[in-house]
Scaffold this motif. Sequence first.
Motif, mmCIF file in Angstrom:
data_model
loop_
_atom_site.group_PDB
_atom_site.id
_atom_site.type_symbol
_atom_site.label_atom_id
_atom_site.label_comp_id
_atom_site.label_asym_id
_atom_site.label_seq_id
_atom_site.Cartn_x
_atom_site.Cartn_y
_atom_site.Cartn_z
ATOM 1 N N ASP A 197 -116.596 11.921 3.296
ATOM 2 C CA ASP A 197 -115.896 10.726 2.810
ATOM 3 C C ASP A 197 -116.053 9.546 3.770
ATOM 4 N N LYS A 198 -116.937 9.720 4.752
ATOM 5 C CA LYS A 198 -117.267 8.683 5.735
ATOM 6 C C LYS A 198 -116.077 8.268 6.605
ATOM 7 N N LYS A 199 -115.030 9.107 6.600
ATOM 8 C CA LYS A 199 -113.866 8.881 7.454
ATOM 9 C C LYS A 199 -113.573 10.202 8.164
ATOM 10 N N VAL A 200 -113.788 10.236 9.461
ATOM 11 C CA VAL A 200 -113.547 11.460 10.214
ATOM 12 C C VAL A 200 -112.236 11.301 10.980
ATOM 13 N N HIS A 201 -111.291 12.169 10.671
ATOM 14 C CA HIS A 201 -109.984 12.143 11.312
ATOM 15 C C HIS A 201 -109.922 13.206 12.407
ATOM 16 N N GLN A 202 -109.107 12.964 13.417
ATOM 17 C CA GLN A 202 -108.973 13.923 14.515
ATOM 18 C C GLN A 202 -108.536 15.295 14.000
ATOM 19 N N LYS A 203 -107.659 15.320 12.985
ATOM 20 C CA LYS A 203 -107.216 16.598 12.414
ATOM 21 C C LYS A 203 -108.395 17.375 11.842
ATOM 22 N N GLU A 204 -109.353 16.663 11.260
ATOM 23 C CA GLU A 204 -110.537 17.324 10.700
ATOM 24 C C GLU A 204 -111.411 17.895 11.815
ATOM 25 N N ILE A 205 -111.589 17.133 12.881
ATOM 26 C CA ILE A 205 -112.373 17.610 14.020
ATOM 27 C C ILE A 205 -111.714 18.852 14.610
ATOM 28 N N ASP A 206 -110.404 18.801 14.805
ATOM 29 C CA ASP A 206 -109.676 19.947 15.351
ATOM 30 C C ASP A 206 -109.815 21.171 14.457
ATOM 31 N N PHE A 207 -109.720 20.965 13.139
ATOM 32 C CA PHE A 207 -109.870 22.067 12.185
ATOM 33 C C PHE A 207 -111.268 22.676 12.313
ATOM 34 N N CYS A 208 -112.291 21.834 12.344
ATOM 35 C CA CYS A 208 -113.665 22.325 12.449
ATOM 36 C C CYS A 208 -113.873 23.098 13.750
ATOM 37 N N GLU A 209 -113.275 22.628 14.835
ATOM 38 C CA GLU A 209 -113.394 23.348 16.102
ATOM 39 C C GLU A 209 -112.712 24.713 16.030
ATOM 40 N N ARG A 210 -111.569 24.790 15.355
ATOM 41 C CA ARG A 210 -110.893 26.086 15.199
ATOM 42 C C ARG A 210 -111.761 27.041 14.386
ATOM 43 N N ILE A 211 -112.405 26.538 13.341
ATOM 44 C CA ILE A 211 -113.296 27.377 12.525
ATOM 45 C C ILE A 211 -114.489 27.824 13.376
ATOM 46 N N ALA A 212 -115.059 26.899 14.146
ATOM 47 C CA ALA A 212 -116.201 27.240 15.008
ATOM 48 C C ALA A 212 -115.839 28.374 15.963
ATOM 49 N N ILE A 213 -114.666 28.289 16.557
ATOM 50 C CA ILE A 213 -114.219 29.332 17.489
ATOM 51 C C ILE A 213 -114.054 30.661 16.752
ATOM 52 N N LYS A 214 -113.473 30.634 15.559
ATOM 53 C CA LYS A 214 -113.313 31.866 14.772
ATOM 54 C C LYS A 214 -114.666 32.472 14.411
#
Length: 136
Positions: free
Chosen positions: A79-96
């Motif tokens: 959506d061309k808008k990256v929010h910090q919550k989205e980055i944090d979520f993606c990092e949690r998924i990456a770690i999992k």
Amino acid sequence: MLAVEEQLSILVHLSKVDSFVAEQEKQMILTIGAKHGLSIDQVESIIENPLPIAKDMRGLPPDEKFNYLFNVVQLMKSDKKVHQKEIDFCERIAIKLGYKPGVIADLSAYVYSDPAIMTKRSILRSIADQHLIPQS
């Protein structure tokens, strides 16, 4: 089929992290579902009732891990808008999935919000693999 439903569920959870599912995000989820043979009704059912996110996904095959990772980064940027919550979520998924947290920042530089603009998957995979924590 469950792996596809789990992956789409992760994308739904990501799309809802900012309390709003953008149309671009929904279209991307529908497209991924269709590529895996799911009907629009099946995908919309997942959007309405996503599966819970697994606690540990490190046992997935490397190709599947990469697909999960690639799709969350692309959806985050769709959506061309990256929010910090989205980055944090993606990092949690990456770690999992068994990646180091820096993988999201490194892949984000090469994954475009427009799925028509593609970086070679082999380049993205090599970047992601550098962050993969070896399984013991």
